[in-house]
Design an enzyme around this catalytic site. Structure first.
Site, PDB file in Angstrom:
ATOM      1  N   TYR A 270       0.881  -1.232  -0.102  1.00  0.00           N
ATOM      2  CA  TYR A 270      -0.046  -0.046   0.062  1.00  0.00           C
ATOM      3  C   TYR A 270       1.063   1.380   0.069  1.00  0.00           C
ATOM      4  O   TYR A 270       0.601   2.220  -1.082  1.00  0.00           O
ATOM      5  CB  TYR A 270      -0.957  -0.057   1.160  1.00  0.00           C
ATOM      6  CG  TYR A 270      -1.934   1.299   1.181  1.00  0.00           C
ATOM      7  CD1 TYR A 270      -2.863   1.451   0.166  1.00  0.00           C
ATOM      8  CD2 TYR A 270      -1.963   2.037   2.259  1.00  0.00           C
ATOM      9  CE1 TYR A 270      -3.703   2.394   0.316  1.00  0.00           C
ATOM     10  CE2 TYR A 270      -2.521   3.176   2.369  1.00  0.00           C
ATOM     11  CZ  TYR A 270      -3.703   3.207   1.432  1.00  0.00           C
ATOM     12  OH  TYR A 270      -4.394   4.308   1.376  1.00  0.00           O
ATOM     13  N   PHE A 316     -12.760  13.349  10.418  1.00  0.00           N
ATOM     14  CA  PHE A 316     -14.203  13.394   9.995  1.00  0.00           C
ATOM     15  C   PHE A 316     -14.368  13.723   8.428  1.00  0.00           C
ATOM     16  O   PHE A 316     -13.448  14.281   8.072  1.00  0.00           O
ATOM     17  CB  PHE A 316     -15.342  14.384  10.682  1.00  0.00           C
ATOM     18  CG  PHE A 316     -16.447  14.077  10.404  1.00  0.00           C
ATOM     19  CD1 PHE A 316     -16.988  12.760  11.030  1.00  0.00           C
ATOM     20  CD2 PHE A 316     -17.414  14.669   9.704  1.00  0.00           C
ATOM     21  CE1 PHE A 316     -18.406  12.520  10.780  1.00  0.00           C
ATOM     22  CE2 PHE A 316     -18.831  14.503   9.437  1.00  0.00           C
ATOM     23  CZ  PHE A 316     -19.349  13.145  10.263  1.00  0.00           C
TER      24      PHE A 316
HETATM   25  O1  LIG Z   1      -7.462   7.465   3.623  1.00  0.00           O
HETATM   26  C1  LIG Z   1      -6.925   7.264   2.649  1.00  0.00           C
HETATM   27  O2  LIG Z   1      -5.778   7.279   2.571  1.00  0.00           O
HETATM   28  C2  LIG Z   1      -7.756   6.774   1.389  1.00  0.00           C
HETATM   29  O3  LIG Z   1      -9.219   7.326   1.643  1.00  0.00           O
HETATM   30  C3  LIG Z   1     -10.161   6.964   0.619  1.00  0.00           C
HETATM   31  O4  LIG Z   1     -10.231   5.541   0.773  1.00  0.00           O
HETATM   32  P1  LIG Z   1     -11.574   5.125   1.549  1.00  0.00           P
HETATM   33  O5  LIG Z   1     -12.830   5.732   1.021  1.00  0.00           O
HETATM   34  O6  LIG Z   1     -11.356   5.474   3.081  1.00  0.00           O
HETATM   35  O7  LIG Z   1     -11.795   3.716   1.344  1.00  0.00           O
HETATM   36  P2  LIG Z   1     -12.931   2.673   0.694  1.00  0.00           P
HETATM   37  O8  LIG Z   1     -14.252   2.920   1.542  1.00  0.00           O
HETATM   38  O9  LIG Z   1     -12.418   1.229   0.657  1.00  0.00           O
HETATM   39  O10 LIG Z   1     -12.993   3.209  -0.820  1.00  0.00           O
HETATM   40  C4  LIG Z   1     -12.269   2.904  -1.917  1.00  0.00           C
HETATM   41  C5  LIG Z   1     -13.135   2.576  -3.040  1.00  0.00           C
HETATM   42  O11 LIG Z   1     -12.174   2.217  -4.203  1.00  0.00           O
HETATM   43  C6  LIG Z   1     -13.108   1.000  -4.837  1.00  0.00           C
HETATM   44  N1  LIG Z   1     -11.853   0.331  -5.277  1.00  0.00           N
HETATM   45  C7  LIG Z   1     -11.159  -0.317  -4.566  1.00  0.00           C
HETATM   46  C8  LIG Z   1     -10.125  -1.102  -5.420  1.00  0.00           C
HETATM   47  C9  LIG Z   1     -10.049  -1.185  -6.681  1.00  0.00           C
HETATM   48  O12 LIG Z   1      -9.222  -1.878  -7.439  1.00  0.00           O
HETATM   49  N2  LIG Z   1     -10.898  -0.452  -7.575  1.00  0.00           N
HETATM   50  C10 LIG Z   1     -11.862   0.273  -6.620  1.00  0.00           C
HETATM   51  O13 LIG Z   1     -12.843   0.884  -7.537  1.00  0.00           O
HETATM   52  C11 LIG Z   1     -13.649   0.314  -3.767  1.00  0.00           C
HETATM   53  O14 LIG Z   1     -14.899  -0.368  -4.228  1.00  0.00           O
HETATM   54  C12 LIG Z   1     -14.242   1.510  -2.816  1.00  0.00           C
HETATM   55  O15 LIG Z   1     -15.387   1.991  -3.361  1.00  0.00           O
HETATM   56  C13 LIG Z   1      -9.347   6.943  -0.820  1.00  0.00           C
HETATM   57  O16 LIG Z   1     -10.435   6.333  -1.621  1.00  0.00           O
HETATM   58  C14 LIG Z   1      -8.069   6.351  -0.779  1.00  0.00           C
HETATM   59  O17 LIG Z   1      -7.630   6.570  -2.250  1.00  0.00           O
HETATM   60  C15 LIG Z   1      -7.298   6.847   0.179  1.00  0.00           C
HETATM   61  O18 LIG Z   1      -6.037   6.302   0.085  1.00  0.00           O
END
Ligand SMILES: O=C(O)[C@H]1O[C@H](OP(=O)(O)OP(=O)(O)OC[C@H]2O[C@@H](n3ccc(=O)[nH]c3=O)[C@H](O)[C@@H]2O)[C@H](O)[C@@H](O)[C@@H]1O
Length: 428
Positions: A270, A316
């Site tokens: 990561y 937040f």
């Molecule tokens: O705090 C951070 O550093 C992260 O904050 C957020 O991440 P977050 O919204 O907290 O995490 P998720 O709710 O897991 O959102 C990531 C999204 O990317 C999507 N995703 C993941 C992996 C992938 O290969 N493709 C893809 O579309 C997931 O389905 C999800 O909707 C950002 O999306 C990240 O890029 C950032 O690194």
């Protein structure tokens, strides 16, 4: 034959018309005053003037009353939108919403406070990872602003429910797509958030492919989105992370700090993935003149967070405001977007007890390898150049998130006992 017949008839008609004979017809020159008197006389006869006045009154009444009656009928206008030229471009090259507003303005004189054409034109914006936690809140803000939003997500951790309230809106589209595959869209801005962001999802998964998948998404996915930005001339924003600082030796961390990452650690897929994503972003900026922005997000919490996210809370979701300011401003970054308020894990656990559940049990566990010992963003740059700083204090924000979790897990029932797991190593 037919055409000669027509010509012939025309000629006949001409011949029989009395006015065509210059000898038979010699009109008397009219007296000038008669030219005026005749129409006046005509109007005054048979109460014609009265009818004209009544007609004018009805028309005036109609236009005066139109604003109050047209407002509730805004929906029928909306149904006409598909016939607008904007429909030609499925990706919203012309803003549906702007067109809608202009129609309403023309139809309702009461809306005349904003002159036609002065309304802000919506942008065409793609949000990768827009069905995720941070992404979906960003989408809400962009939609509220009137932009045309396309969410691209492979639903690895994101959920359709997070954006379901936008389904059916003419300025919203959702595409299930993995960013490791190229994609061509005509857009003005790209918010690139897609990424397996939580260690629960990228670190401990026993399936090796998932681990490399995190790296792949950050590297190949970012490369694809940068390629798209270059092709269509869009501005590109990368949501990088505080993880680029690794286990920092400098405290607090300013953007100038290069970090302390273990390149062979369990979480390096990561950290190094995001570091490479930043490198690629700057390379495209310098080499291909792509307009780029980089945000380093520090741990964020709030409603819609993945229930088994596993990250320590500190910021937040009001952070999306910082992302939008960065995208729409003139500075490339990187910018730290996070809350500089520090607390130990034990303090955090106590806030949970105070604000959510006094009976919550605190368990002590060993810290996980390579986890940063303490981290705190220096947000001077964001404050100075973006005029941004976090606004929601932990005690206020935490209950909001917990209410959301409770609703999702228990429906309307309230959980009786909460267990708070705090890592033994504290953050300060
Ligand atoms: O705090 C951070 O550093 C992260 O904050 C957020 O991440 P977050 O919204 O907290 O995490 P998720 O709710 O897991 O959102 C990531 C999204 O990317 C999507 N995703 C993941 C992996 C992938 O290969 N493709 C893809 O579309 C997931 O389905 C999800 O909707 C950002 O999306 C990240 O890029 C950032 O690194």
């Amino acid at each position: 034959m037919a055409s000669s017949e027509v010509k012939y008839r025309g000629g006949g008609a001409h011949e029989t018309h009395p006015q065509s004979d210059p000898i038979m017809y010699s009109p008397k020159p009219e007296k000038p005053w008669l030219n005026v008197a005749r129409p006046i006389h005509y109007v005054l006869r048979e109460q014609r003037l009265l009818f004209v006045l009544i007609g004018a009154a009805i028309a005036t009444l109609f236009f005066v009353l139109l604003p109050s009656t047209s407002a509730p009928h805004s929906l029928p206008y909306k149904t006409h939108i598909p016939n607008w030229p904007s429909e030609v471009d499925l990706l919203g090259r012309v803003n549906h919403r702007s067109a809608f507003e202009e129609v309403r303005f023309v139809g309702s004189s009461g809306a005349g406070k904003v002159p036609l054409g002065l309304k802000r034109k919506g942008l065409r914006i793609v949000v990768t990872g827009g069905a995720g936690f941070v992404g979906s809140h960003l989408v809400d803000r962009l939609m509220a602003r009137g932009d045309n939003v396309i969410v691209v997500d492979n639903f690895f951790t994101g959920r359709k429910e997070n954006v379901a309230h936008h389904f059916g809106k003419p300025n919203f589209e959702l595409i299930r797509h993995d960013v490791v595959e190229p994609l061509l869209l005509e857009v003005d801005q790209i918010y690139h958030l897609a990424c397996p962001a939580s260690p629960v999802h990228y670190k401990f998964n026993p399936v090796k492919t998932i681990i490399s998948f995190s790296f792949l998404t950050n590297v190949v996915g970012t490369l694809n989105m940068l390629g798209l930005a270059k092709r269509v001339g869009a501005r590109f924003l990368l949501t990088s992370t505080s993880e680029v600082y690794g286990d920092p030796l400098q405290h607090p961390q300013a953007e100038t700090y290069w970090g302390n990452v273990n390149p062979i650690g369990v979480r390096s897929c990561y950290d190094e993935g995001k570091r490479t994503a930043e490198t690629l972003t700057m390379d495209y900026h310098r080499g291909a003149k792509v307009e780029v922005r980089i945000a380093r997000i520090f741990n964020t919490y709030g409603p819609r967070m993945c229930i088994d996210d596993g990250r320590v809370v500190s910021n937040f979701v009001a952070q999306v405001e910082g992302l939008m300011r960065l995208m729409d401003g003139e500075h490339v970054g990187p910018f730290n977007l996070g809350n500089p308020g520090e607390f130990t894990m034990l303090e955090l656990a106590k806030v949970v007890q105070e604000t959510i559940d006094p009976n919550a049990r605190i368990e002590f566990k060993d810290n996980t390898p390579d986890d940063p010992h303490k981290r705190k963003p220096d947000i001077t740059k964001a404050k100075d150049l973006l005029n941004w700083e976090p606004t929601v204090p932990l005690r206020k924000g935490l209950p909001l998130m917990v209410n959301d979790f409770r609703k999702r897990i228990f429906g309307d029932h309230i959980a009786t006992t909460t267990t708070t797991t705090a890592a033994a190593t504290t953050t300060n």
